[in-house]
Design an enzyme around this catalytic site. Structure first.
Site, PDB file in Angstrom:
ATOM      1  N   ALA A 159      -4.260   0.772  -3.750  1.00 48.49           N
ATOM      2  CA  ALA A 159      -4.840   1.060  -2.428  1.00 48.49           C
ATOM      3  C   ALA A 159      -4.298   2.366  -1.876  1.00 48.49           C
ATOM      4  CB  ALA A 159      -4.558  -0.087  -1.462  1.00 48.49           C
ATOM      5  N   THR A 160      -2.992   2.580  -2.045  1.00 44.05           N
ATOM      6  CA  THR A 160      -2.389   3.822  -1.543  1.00 44.05           C
ATOM      7  C   THR A 160      -3.081   5.021  -2.182  1.00 44.05           C
ATOM      8  OG1 THR A 160      -0.285   2.677  -1.305  1.00 44.05           O
ATOM      9  CG2 THR A 160      -0.194   5.072  -1.375  1.00 44.05           C
TER      10      THR A 160
ATOM     11  N   TYR B  32       2.138 -13.350  -9.956  1.00 43.69           N
ATOM     12  CA  TYR B  32       1.101 -12.395  -9.517  1.00 43.69           C
ATOM     13  C   TYR B  32       0.739 -11.454 -10.666  1.00 43.69           C
ATOM     14  CZ  TYR B  32      -1.314  -8.830  -6.759  1.00 43.69           C
ATOM     15  OH  TYR B  32      -2.250  -7.956  -6.267  1.00 43.69           O
TER      16      TYR B  32
ATOM     17  N   GLU C  61      -6.694   5.394  -0.985  1.00 47.06           N
ATOM     18  CA  GLU C  61      -6.749   5.918   0.383  1.00 47.06           C
ATOM     19  C   GLU C  61      -6.342   7.392   0.420  1.00 47.06           C
ATOM     20  OE1 GLU C  61      -5.056   3.230   3.389  1.00 47.06           O
ATOM     21  OE2 GLU C  61      -5.532   1.571   2.048  1.00 47.06           O
TER      22      GLU C  61
ATOM     23  N   GLY D 123      -0.757  -9.169   1.457  1.00 48.56           N
ATOM     24  CA  GLY D 123      -0.965  -8.105   0.467  1.00 48.56           C
ATOM     25  C   GLY D 123       0.236  -8.151  -0.461  1.00 48.56           C
ATOM     26  N   PHE D 124      -0.018  -8.313  -1.764  1.00 47.13           N
ATOM     27  CA  PHE D 124       1.105  -8.452  -2.690  1.00 47.13           C
ATOM     28  C   PHE D 124       0.961  -7.465  -3.846  1.00 47.13           C
ATOM     29  CE2 PHE D 124       4.090 -11.151  -5.316  1.00 47.13           C
ATOM     30  CZ  PHE D 124       5.173 -10.953  -4.470  1.00 47.13           C
ATOM     31  N   GLY D 125       0.511  -6.257  -3.510  1.00 47.24           N
ATOM     32  CA  GLY D 125       0.431  -5.187  -4.505  1.00 47.24           C
ATOM     33  C   GLY D 125       1.750  -4.431  -4.522  1.00 47.24           C
ATOM     34  N   GLY D 126       1.654  -3.099  -4.690  1.00 44.45           N
ATOM     35  CA  GLY D 126       2.860  -2.269  -4.784  1.00 44.45           C
ATOM     36  C   GLY D 126       3.811  -2.489  -3.622  1.00 44.45           C
ATOM     37  N   LEU D 127       3.306  -2.341  -2.408  1.00 40.78           N
ATOM     38  CA  LEU D 127       4.195  -2.456  -1.247  1.00 40.78           C
ATOM     39  C   LEU D 127       4.630  -3.888  -0.992  1.00 40.78           C
ATOM     40  CD1 LEU D 127       2.921  -0.091   1.580  1.00 40.78           C
ATOM     41  CD2 LEU D 127       4.783   0.236  -0.034  1.00 40.78           C
TER      42      LEU D 127
ATOM     43  N   LYS E  46      -2.420   4.170   8.128  1.00 42.61           N
ATOM     44  CA  LYS E  46      -2.244   5.623   8.106  1.00 42.61           C
ATOM     45  C   LYS E  46      -3.252   6.415   8.943  1.00 42.61           C
ATOM     46  CE  LYS E  46      -1.473   5.960   3.435  1.00 42.61           C
ATOM     47  NZ  LYS E  46      -0.847   6.499   2.223  1.00 42.61           N
TER      48      LYS E  46
ATOM     49  N   HIS F 159      -8.816  11.316   1.291  1.00 39.81           N
ATOM     50  CA  HIS F 159      -8.524  12.507   2.114  1.00 39.81           C
ATOM     51  C   HIS F 159      -8.838  13.807   1.371  1.00 39.81           C
ATOM     52  CE1 HIS F 159      -6.296  10.627   5.481  1.00 39.81           C
ATOM     53  NE2 HIS F 159      -5.876   9.756   4.584  1.00 39.81           N
TER      54      HIS F 159
HETATM   55  P1  NAD Z   1      -2.156  -2.416  -3.525  1.00 43.24           P
HETATM   56  O1  NAD Z   1      -3.529  -2.020  -3.915  1.00 43.24           O
HETATM   57  O2  NAD Z   1      -1.056  -2.223  -4.521  1.00 43.24           O
HETATM   58  O3  NAD Z   1      -2.135  -3.959  -3.094  1.00 43.24           O
HETATM   59  C1  NAD Z   1      -3.005  -4.479  -2.144  1.00 43.24           C
HETATM   60  C2  NAD Z   1      -2.784  -5.999  -2.053  1.00 43.24           C
HETATM   61  O4  NAD Z   1      -3.609  -6.505  -0.998  1.00 43.24           O
HETATM   62  C3  NAD Z   1      -3.160  -6.780  -3.317  1.00 43.24           C
HETATM   63  O5  NAD Z   1      -2.196  -7.783  -3.537  1.00 43.24           O
HETATM   64  C4  NAD Z   1      -4.502  -7.422  -2.959  1.00 43.24           C
HETATM   65  O6  NAD Z   1      -4.712  -8.652  -3.648  1.00 43.24           O
HETATM   66  C5  NAD Z   1      -4.287  -7.668  -1.474  1.00 43.24           C
HETATM   67  N1  NAD Z   1      -5.556  -7.820  -0.759  1.00 43.24           N
HETATM   68  C6  NAD Z   1      -6.652  -7.029  -0.806  1.00 43.24           C
HETATM   69  N2  NAD Z   1      -7.629  -7.535  -0.022  1.00 43.24           N
HETATM   70  C7  NAD Z   1      -7.126  -8.660   0.534  1.00 43.24           C
HETATM   71  C8  NAD Z   1      -7.654  -9.642   1.407  1.00 43.24           C
HETATM   72  N3  NAD Z   1      -8.892  -9.546   1.888  1.00 43.24           N
HETATM   73  N4  NAD Z   1      -6.866 -10.683   1.761  1.00 43.24           N
HETATM   74  C9  NAD Z   1      -5.602 -10.799   1.279  1.00 43.24           C
HETATM   75  N5  NAD Z   1      -5.049  -9.903   0.452  1.00 43.24           N
HETATM   76  C10 NAD Z   1      -5.808  -8.853   0.082  1.00 43.24           C
HETATM   77  O7  NAD Z   1      -1.807  -1.686  -2.142  1.00 43.24           O
HETATM   78  P2  NAD Z   1      -0.554  -0.778  -1.793  1.00 43.24           P
HETATM   79  O8  NAD Z   1      -0.624   0.455  -2.626  1.00 43.24           O
HETATM   80  O9  NAD Z   1       0.676  -1.623  -1.789  1.00 43.24           O
HETATM   81  O10 NAD Z   1      -0.884  -0.282  -0.285  1.00 43.24           O
HETATM   82  C11 NAD Z   1      -0.966  -1.142   0.833  1.00 43.24           C
HETATM   83  C12 NAD Z   1      -1.216  -0.317   2.090  1.00 43.24           C
HETATM   84  O11 NAD Z   1      -0.049   0.395   2.481  1.00 43.24           O
HETATM   85  C13 NAD Z   1      -2.320   0.738   1.945  1.00 43.24           C
HETATM   86  O12 NAD Z   1      -3.211   0.622   3.032  1.00 43.24           O
HETATM   87  C14 NAD Z   1      -1.564   2.044   2.020  1.00 43.24           C
HETATM   88  O13 NAD Z   1      -2.318   3.100   2.584  1.00 43.24           O
HETATM   89  C15 NAD Z   1      -0.413   1.682   2.923  1.00 43.24           C
HETATM   90  N6  NAD Z   1       0.696   2.642   2.773  1.00 43.24           N
HETATM   91  C16 NAD Z   1       1.213   3.216   3.890  1.00 43.24           C
HETATM   92  C17 NAD Z   1       2.232   4.144   3.784  1.00 43.24           C
HETATM   93  C18 NAD Z   1       2.818   4.787   5.014  1.00 43.24           C
HETATM   94  O14 NAD Z   1       3.726   5.600   4.884  1.00 43.24           O
HETATM   95  N7  NAD Z   1       2.365   4.483   6.207  1.00 43.24           N
HETATM   96  C19 NAD Z   1       2.727   4.503   2.537  1.00 43.24           C
HETATM   97  C20 NAD Z   1       2.204   3.863   1.415  1.00 43.24           C
HETATM   98  C21 NAD Z   1       1.187   2.940   1.544  1.00 43.24           C
END
Ligand code: NAD
Length: 326
Positions: free
Chosen positions: A185-186, A54, A189, A9-13, A119, A193
């Site tokens: 995605a964050t 990216y 998700e 996963g190479f989005g925000g996190l 989560k 809720h």
């Molecule tokens: P994002 O939408 O910015 O990025 C998602 C990344 O996943 C993208 O690079 C996308 O290309 C990749 N992806 C999607 N489907 C894929 C697949 N099948 N195979 C490979 N890569 C794939 O997401 P984000 O905002 O960085 O969030 C990531 C996760 O972190 C979310 O599930 C979010 O709920 C979780 N999160 C948890 C907390 C916590 O405190 N526990 C806090 C923030 C976010």
């Protein structure tokens, strides 16, 4: 020797995670995957180039060390050697996705450490169901290792030690981001809720529909009584029952300033009969990315420590102490 890390996963996190690792000596990022491709470089991936590629082309598969793929995770696992552990910075959409990725690792025969920042309670339950399979496969999996669940759940497990009986755990988070699209995605998700929404509805929403919704709320998402796995993680340890744990928060999608200070309050009765509350407050300057990614890698290091002692299976952020990554 530095621990070789992959980020799925190479989005925000995911992008924040690789930036964070570039300041560390003990860990090096050698593998990346997004929805359209993967990259693997045993000497380490160039952070700036990976992020620029990216952002301009939509996939790390366009890097020199990259490959475009419709099944990037599966292909990365089979084409990369010597990855000690992966941080799963993936969306959990649908709600079964993370468990299906864990299953993919089990099926591949890969051995090492996996860490997620998942989560939802129901998502963690699916991983708990995989405990025995993970153990038999030689995988050490740490679940719920973001901020909440994660850092704040671990703080609750520590705070509980002062009490003979825990009455309630209240978690409230404040998140400020300049632009919702950096954490799609964050935000999806979180919308899932909101009253009247579900994971399926949020997953099906177009970006335009999300923007329309955020226009109506002035960019704010206010959440109460969320289905958050902090409850089951604390219940599993006998600290309190899940209905004594509440999680809520406010996300501002138009301002990087936190709308409130993220905090965890644990109330209980001491062995002398006194009722009191421990409070753990995160500094307002610490971003969601800092609190999630820092914690996830702390647990990845702890997982490596377990793995090297042949301790496999599923562990949670509430039962393991994260180790600081130098
Ligand atoms: P994002 O939408 O910015 O990025 C998602 C990344 O996943 C993208 O690079 C996308 O290309 C990749 N992806 C999607 N489907 C894929 C697949 N099948 N195979 C490979 N890569 C794939 O997401 P984000 O905002 O960085 O969030 C990531 C996760 O972190 C979310 O599930 C979010 O709920 C979780 N999160 C948890 C907390 C916590 O405190 N526990 C806090 C923030 C976010």
């Amino acid at each position: 020797m530095a621990i070789k890390v992959g980020i799925l996963g190479f989005g925000g996190l995911g992008q924040a995670a690789i930036k964070l690792l570039s300041s560390k000596q003990e860990m090096i990022c050698v593998a990346l995957a997004d929805q359209k491709g993967y990259a693997y470089s045993p000497e380490g991936i160039d952070v700036k180039r990976a992020i620029a590629t990216y952002q301009s082309q939509g996939s790390v598969g366009y890097l020199e060390s990259g490959t475009l793929s419709e099944q990037s995770i599966k292909d990365l696992i089979s084409h990369s050697q010597g990855v000690d552990g992966y941080f799963l910075a993936l969306p959990n959409l649908p709600n079964t996705f993370m468990a299906s990725v864990a299953q993919e690792f089990i099926n591949s025969g890969w051995q090492g450490v996996l860490v997620d920042a998942i989560k939802r309670t129901s998502a963690v339950e699916q991983l708990i169901d995989l405990s025995e399979d993970l153990k038999a496969s030689g995988i050490t999996y740490l679940t719920g290792c973001g901020a909440t669940p994660g850092l704040l759940t671990a703080a609750a497990a520590i705070a509980a030690q002062s009490f003979a009986e825990v009455h309630k755990v209240e978690i409230q988070f404040g998140v400020g981001i300049a632009n919702w699209a950096a954490y799609r995605a964050t935000i999806r998700e979180d919308i899932a809720h909101m009253p009247g929404y579900s994971v399926d509805i949020a997953q099906a929403m177009t970006d335009q529909e999300i923007e329309t919704l955020l226009d109506k709320t002035n960019g704010l998402i206010t959440l109460e009584n969320m289905e958050h796995a902090d409850d089951i993680l604390l219940e599993k340890l006998g600290i309190c029952s899940r209905d004594q744990v509440t999680v809520g928060g406010v996300v501002d999608t138009r301002n990087p300033k936190k709308p409130l200070s993220t905090n965890m309050k644990l109330t209980g009765r001491t062995f002398e009969g006194k009722i009191s509350t421990h409070t753990f407050i995160l500094g307002d300057e610490t971003s969601m990315a800092a609190n999630v990614c820092g914690t996830a890698f702390g647990y990845l290091k702890a997982g490596i420590f377990f793995y090297q002692k042949s301790i496999y299976g599923l562990f949670t952020s509430a039962e393991v102490m994260p180790l600081f990554v130098k």
